[in-house]
Design a protein around this motif. Structure first.
Motif, PDB file in Angstrom:
ATOM      1  N   TRP A  23       0.820  -1.214   0.000  1.00  0.00           N
ATOM      2  CA  TRP A  23       0.000   0.000   0.000  1.00  0.00           C
ATOM      3  C   TRP A  23       0.858   1.269   0.000  1.00  0.00           C
ATOM      4  CZ3 TRP A  23       0.660  -3.297   4.159  1.00  0.00           C
ATOM      5  CH2 TRP A  23       1.416  -2.801   5.225  1.00  0.00           C
ATOM      6  N   ASP A  24       2.151   1.118   0.275  1.00  0.00           N
ATOM      7  CA  ASP A  24       3.037   2.273   0.445  1.00  0.00           C
ATOM      8  C   ASP A  24       3.340   2.901  -0.919  1.00  0.00           C
ATOM      9  OD1 ASP A  24       5.483   3.842   0.682  1.00  0.00           O
ATOM     10  OD2 ASP A  24       5.664   2.989   2.682  1.00  0.00           O
ATOM     11  N   ILE A  25       2.943   4.160  -1.126  1.00  0.00           N
ATOM     12  CA  ILE A  25       3.140   4.778  -2.444  1.00  0.00           C
ATOM     13  C   ILE A  25       4.460   5.547  -2.537  1.00  0.00           C
ATOM     14  CG2 ILE A  25       0.655   4.863  -2.856  1.00  0.00           C
ATOM     15  CD1 ILE A  25       0.737   7.895  -2.368  1.00  0.00           C
ATOM     16  N   GLY A  26       5.135   5.736  -1.399  1.00  0.00           N
ATOM     17  CA  GLY A  26       6.461   6.342  -1.431  1.00  0.00           C
ATOM     18  C   GLY A  26       6.491   7.859  -1.332  1.00  0.00           C
ATOM     19  N   TYR A  27       5.328   8.477  -1.249  1.00  0.00           N
ATOM     20  CA  TYR A  27       5.241   9.938  -1.133  1.00  0.00           C
ATOM     21  C   TYR A  27       3.858  10.288  -0.605  1.00  0.00           C
ATOM     22  CZ  TYR A  27       3.078   9.108  -5.714  1.00  0.00           C
ATOM     23  OH  TYR A  27       2.308   8.616  -6.737  1.00  0.00           O
ATOM     24  N   ALA A  28       3.676  11.557  -0.242  1.00  0.00           N
ATOM     25  CA  ALA A  28       2.378  11.995   0.292  1.00  0.00           C
ATOM     26  C   ALA A  28       1.321  11.964  -0.800  1.00  0.00           C
ATOM     27  CB  ALA A  28       2.510  13.405   0.867  1.00  0.00           C
ATOM     28  N   SER A  29       0.126  11.558  -0.434  1.00  0.00           N
ATOM     29  CA  SER A  29      -0.993  11.489  -1.376  1.00  0.00           C
ATOM     30  C   SER A  29      -1.307  12.877  -1.947  1.00  0.00           C
ATOM     31  CB  SER A  29      -2.228  10.943  -0.654  1.00  0.00           C
ATOM     32  OG  SER A  29      -3.390  11.205  -1.397  1.00  0.00           O
ATOM     33  N   PRO A  30      -1.303  13.023  -3.287  1.00  0.00           N
ATOM     34  CA  PRO A  30      -1.575  14.335  -3.895  1.00  0.00           C
ATOM     35  C   PRO A  30      -2.938  14.909  -3.497  1.00  0.00           C
ATOM     36  CG  PRO A  30      -0.710  12.803  -5.540  1.00  0.00           C
ATOM     37  CD  PRO A  30      -0.982  12.008  -4.297  1.00  0.00           C
ATOM     38  N   ALA A  31      -3.930  14.059  -3.340  1.00  0.00           N
ATOM     39  CA  ALA A  31      -5.263  14.555  -2.964  1.00  0.00           C
ATOM     40  C   ALA A  31      -5.215  15.209  -1.586  1.00  0.00           C
ATOM     41  CB  ALA A  31      -6.261  13.404  -2.973  1.00  0.00           C
ATOM     42  N   ILE A  32      -4.435  14.630  -0.692  1.00  0.00           N
ATOM     43  CA  ILE A  32      -4.338  15.163   0.670  1.00  0.00           C
ATOM     44  C   ILE A  32      -3.496  16.438   0.696  1.00  0.00           C
ATOM     45  CG2 ILE A  32      -3.400  14.692   2.978  1.00  0.00           C
ATOM     46  CD1 ILE A  32      -4.394  11.741   2.492  1.00  0.00           C
ATOM     47  N   THR A  33      -2.365  16.436   0.004  1.00  0.00           N
ATOM     48  CA  THR A  33      -1.504  17.630   0.042  1.00  0.00           C
ATOM     49  C   THR A  33      -2.208  18.825  -0.627  1.00  0.00           C
ATOM     50  OG1 THR A  33      -0.292  16.966  -1.958  1.00  0.00           O
ATOM     51  CG2 THR A  33       0.652  16.331   0.156  1.00  0.00           C
ATOM     52  N   GLU A  34      -2.993  18.559  -1.669  1.00  0.00           N
ATOM     53  CA  GLU A  34      -3.714  19.669  -2.307  1.00  0.00           C
ATOM     54  C   GLU A  34      -4.704  20.301  -1.332  1.00  0.00           C
ATOM     55  OE1 GLU A  34      -6.874  20.416  -5.861  1.00  0.00           O
ATOM     56  OE2 GLU A  34      -5.032  19.368  -6.413  1.00  0.00           O
ATOM     57  N   PHE A  35      -5.439  19.466  -0.618  1.00  0.00           N
ATOM     58  CA  PHE A  35      -6.394  19.995   0.362  1.00  0.00           C
ATOM     59  C   PHE A  35      -5.660  20.744   1.477  1.00  0.00           C
ATOM     60  CE2 PHE A  35      -8.671  19.870   4.346  1.00  0.00           C
ATOM     61  CZ  PHE A  35      -9.936  20.328   3.987  1.00  0.00           C
ATOM     62  N   MET A  36      -4.601  20.133   2.002  1.00  0.00           N
ATOM     63  CA  MET A  36      -3.894  20.724   3.143  1.00  0.00           C
ATOM     64  C   MET A  36      -3.147  22.001   2.766  1.00  0.00           C
ATOM     65  SD  MET A  36      -4.888  18.968   5.658  1.00  0.00           S
ATOM     66  CE  MET A  36      -3.878  19.810   6.896  1.00  0.00           C
TER      67      MET A  36
END
Length: 197
Positions: A23-36
């Motif tokens: 499940w590890d994608i290796g970086y922060a989820s783009p959907a989450i970083t965009e919101f944050m």
């Protein structure tokens, strides 16, 4: 019929010990970083349950957030994270079962934790997140919008099910197709923004 392995601390710790972390994608989820990127205040109390390698926490610190709590049940992972973040006072790492965790938060970030729980625990998740959030607190993140053929984890789900689960305790501000999922999960996720009712 094969007996289902309990998804307990031993199960998840062994996954980390064996580096079996698909499940590890290796970086922060783009959907989450965009919101944050548009979220304030920066000192909001943020909880990331079932945090995995906590790339989102790294991103949050780099972007000025100062009060982040990571909770995971796997001691092997928690040891790695405590070492990784030892010089970052903005991040607290706790080895615990999410369902026994105590605290008060403005925001819970959901990234592959809900889908790792057996479906029969989903109602417990909703109750616990509601209990941990302050008035007007939110859950944001991504949930799968598909079913899986294989026995989970991950466990899939659909928006009508989520609506039924969350609506007694949360106002659904947003639950729509995630346009910036990582490529392997394209068209199979919804972005959620649920405000505590």
């Amino acid at each position: 019929m094969k007996e289902q392995t309990p998804l307990d601390q031993t199960f998840w710790n062994s996954r980390w010990l064996e580096s079996n972390t698909g499940w590890d994608i290796g970086y922060a989820s783009p959907a989450i970083t965009e919101f944050m990127g548009n979220y304030t205040p920066k000192d909001a109390a943020i909880l990331i349950p079932g945090c995995g390698n906590a790339y989102e926490a790294e991103w949050l610190v780099e972007n000025g957030f100062t009060n982040i709590t990571l909770v995971d049940i796997a001691p092997q992972l928690v040891e790695i994270l405590q070492e990784k973040f030892r010089n970052q006072s903005q991040i607290k790492v706790i080895c615990a079962d999410f369902f026994t965790h105590q605290g008060t938060y403005n925001l819970i970030i959901e990234q592959t934790f809900f889908c790792a729980l057996p479906p029969e625990r989903r109602n417990d998740y909703v109750l616990k997140t509601s209990e941990l959030l302050q008035k007007d607190g939110r859950i944001i993140g991504v949930l799968f919008d598909r079913e899986f053929e294989k026995q989970g984890p991950p466990f899939g789900g659909i928006t009508s099910e989520y609506k039924m689960l969350f609506e007694p305790y949360f106002n659904i501000v947003k639950m729509e197709k995630c346009y910036n999922s990582i490529p392997p999960r394209a068209d199979s996720e919804v972005f959620i923004n649920f405000k505590k009712a």
